[in-house]
Write a protein that holds these residues in place. Structure first.
Motif, mmCIF file in Angstrom:
data_model
loop_
_atom_site.group_PDB
_atom_site.id
_atom_site.type_symbol
_atom_site.label_atom_id
_atom_site.label_comp_id
_atom_site.label_asym_id
_atom_site.label_seq_id
_atom_site.Cartn_x
_atom_site.Cartn_y
_atom_site.Cartn_z
ATOM 1 N N LEU A 214 18.534 69.419 -30.234
ATOM 2 C CA LEU A 214 17.481 68.428 -30.479
ATOM 3 C C LEU A 214 16.166 68.980 -31.043
ATOM 4 N N PRO A 215 15.612 70.084 -30.513
ATOM 5 C CA PRO A 215 14.332 70.537 -31.083
ATOM 6 C C PRO A 215 14.385 70.779 -32.590
ATOM 7 N N ASP A 216 15.443 71.442 -33.053
ATOM 8 C CA ASP A 216 15.541 71.711 -34.495
ATOM 9 C C ASP A 216 15.912 70.470 -35.290
ATOM 10 N N LEU A 217 16.755 69.628 -34.719
ATOM 11 C CA LEU A 217 17.130 68.399 -35.432
ATOM 12 C C LEU A 217 15.942 67.465 -35.609
ATOM 13 N N LEU A 218 14.966 67.588 -34.749
ATOM 14 C CA LEU A 218 13.753 66.780 -34.854
ATOM 15 C C LEU A 218 12.710 67.454 -35.751
ATOM 16 N N ASP A 219 12.421 68.720 -35.474
ATOM 17 C CA ASP A 219 11.294 69.385 -36.139
ATOM 18 C C ASP A 219 11.561 69.858 -37.559
ATOM 19 N N LYS A 220 12.746 70.350 -37.837
ATOM 20 C CA LYS A 220 13.000 70.889 -39.176
ATOM 21 C C LYS A 220 12.867 69.810 -40.252
ATOM 22 N N PRO A 221 13.459 68.623 -40.066
ATOM 23 C CA PRO A 221 13.262 67.581 -41.086
ATOM 24 C C PRO A 221 11.806 67.118 -41.181
ATOM 25 N N LEU A 222 11.120 67.002 -40.040
ATOM 26 C CA LEU A 222 9.712 66.571 -40.078
ATOM 27 C C LEU A 222 8.863 67.531 -40.899
ATOM 28 N N ALA A 223 9.075 68.840 -40.700
ATOM 29 C CA ALA A 223 8.299 69.826 -41.459
ATOM 30 C C ALA A 223 8.737 69.865 -42.921
ATOM 31 N N SER A 224 10.024 69.763 -43.165
ATOM 32 C CA SER A 224 10.520 69.793 -44.547
ATOM 33 C C SER A 224 10.002 68.612 -45.357
ATOM 34 N N LEU A 225 9.818 67.475 -44.691
ATOM 35 C CA LEU A 225 9.289 66.284 -45.363
ATOM 36 C C LEU A 225 7.762 66.264 -45.418
ATOM 37 N N ALA B 21 -2.375 73.079 -28.782
ATOM 38 C CA ALA B 21 -2.640 74.418 -29.305
ATOM 39 C C ALA B 21 -1.690 74.671 -30.462
ATOM 40 N N ILE B 22 -2.184 75.373 -31.451
ATOM 41 C CA ILE B 22 -1.388 75.690 -32.632
ATOM 42 C C ILE B 22 -1.471 77.198 -32.851
ATOM 43 N N PRO B 23 -0.363 77.850 -33.127
ATOM 44 C CA PRO B 23 -0.398 79.292 -33.370
ATOM 45 C C PRO B 23 -1.427 79.630 -34.443
ATOM 46 N N PRO B 24 -2.196 80.711 -34.243
ATOM 47 C CA PRO B 24 -3.258 81.052 -35.191
ATOM 48 C C PRO B 24 -2.759 81.406 -36.586
ATOM 49 N N ASP B 25 -1.587 82.027 -36.680
ATOM 50 C CA ASP B 25 -1.054 82.439 -37.977
ATOM 51 C C ASP B 25 0.462 82.225 -37.979
ATOM 52 N N PRO B 26 0.896 80.954 -37.915
ATOM 53 C CA PRO B 26 2.340 80.704 -37.790
ATOM 54 C C PRO B 26 3.088 81.039 -39.074
ATOM 55 N N LEU B 27 4.338 81.432 -38.890
ATOM 56 C CA LEU B 27 5.197 81.615 -40.049
ATOM 57 C C LEU B 27 5.544 80.236 -40.582
ATOM 58 N N ALA B 28 5.185 79.968 -41.791
ATOM 59 C CA ALA B 28 5.483 78.659 -42.392
ATOM 60 C C ALA B 28 6.636 78.824 -43.365
ATOM 61 N N PRO C 78 10.448 77.974 -44.497
ATOM 62 C CA PRO C 78 11.527 77.003 -44.319
ATOM 63 C C PRO C 78 12.768 77.681 -43.720
ATOM 64 N N PRO C 79 13.614 76.905 -43.043
ATOM 65 C CA PRO C 79 14.774 77.486 -42.363
ATOM 66 C C PRO C 79 15.639 78.408 -43.217
ATOM 67 N N GLY C 80 15.928 78.046 -44.439
ATOM 68 C CA GLY C 80 16.768 78.894 -45.289
ATOM 69 C C GLY C 80 16.139 80.252 -45.560
ATOM 70 N N GLU C 81 14.869 80.268 -45.906
ATOM 71 C CA GLU C 81 14.166 81.526 -46.171
ATOM 72 C C GLU C 81 13.978 82.325 -44.887
ATOM 73 N N PHE C 82 13.843 81.631 -43.769
ATOM 74 C CA PHE C 82 13.626 82.298 -42.491
ATOM 75 C C PHE C 82 14.759 83.273 -42.162
ATOM 76 N N VAL C 83 15.972 82.907 -42.531
ATOM 77 C CA VAL C 83 17.120 83.764 -42.223
ATOM 78 C C VAL C 83 16.910 85.157 -42.807
ATOM 79 N N PHE C 84 16.426 85.242 -44.049
ATOM 80 C CA PHE C 84 16.231 86.549 -44.692
ATOM 81 C C PHE C 84 15.062 87.309 -44.064
ATOM 82 N N TYR C 85 14.046 86.601 -43.633
ATOM 83 C CA TYR C 85 12.927 87.228 -42.930
ATOM 84 C C TYR C 85 13.409 87.790 -41.593
#
Length: 153
Positions: A30-41, A105-112, A114-121
């Motif tokens: 659920l967390p990813d199914l909710l948040d990933k589309p919200l951020a991608s959009l 609270a929001i992380p001061p320097d979050p990794l922004a 996207p999921p696909g690119e995150f895999v390589f990071y």
């Protein structure tokens, strides 16, 4: 953590605790199914927001009172949050664990990323090796179960 590892960990924990494994996996998804589309959009700026906020516990934890399926789903959701927080801390980004308090609270320097690119990071990071160990442990358990079944036959 990668999505598949969340599902695997929830399934293993659900099985270990003799809870409905399917519901534990649903809760972990659920967390990813909710948040990933919200951020991608572009609805939210972070890939860890609404579904990853521990403040959502006021909605999720009462689900545990629905019965064993509710307990399993709430456990899967909680495990997902724990694993993601563990992941960012192990990778040296403890400040990113502030996602647990979104939107207060929001992380001061979050990794922004996207999921696909995150895999390589993520490849070859410290928590990547934790995931490899989780998968190796799951494979060992599966092989042991197969061996026990064939030996009993």
């Amino acid at each position: 953590m990668l999505f598949a590892t969340h599902l695997l960990a929830a399934g293993l924990l659900g099985r270990r605790l003799r809870l409905p494994v399917g519901w534990a996996v649903v809760g972990a998804a659920l967390p990813d199914l909710l948040d990933k589309p919200l951020a991608s959009l572009g609805v939210v700026d972070l890939f860890h927001s609404v579904g990853h906020s521990a403040l959502l516990a006021v909605v999720v934890l009462p689900i545990a009172f629905v019965g064993r399926a509710g307990v399993a789903a709430a456990l899967g959701w909680s495990l997902h949050l724990f694993l993601d927080a563990f992941h960012v801390i192990v990778n040296g980004r403890a400040g990113d664990a502030l996602f647990l308090l979104w939107p207060l609270a929001i992380p001061p320097d979050p990794l922004a990323i996207p999921p696909g690119e995150f895999v390589f990071y993520y490849l070859w990071s410290p928590s990547f090796f934790v995931e490899v160990a989780i998968w190796a442990g799951a494979a060992a358990l599966a092989l042991r179960a197969v061996h026990e079944r064939t030996a009993a036959a």
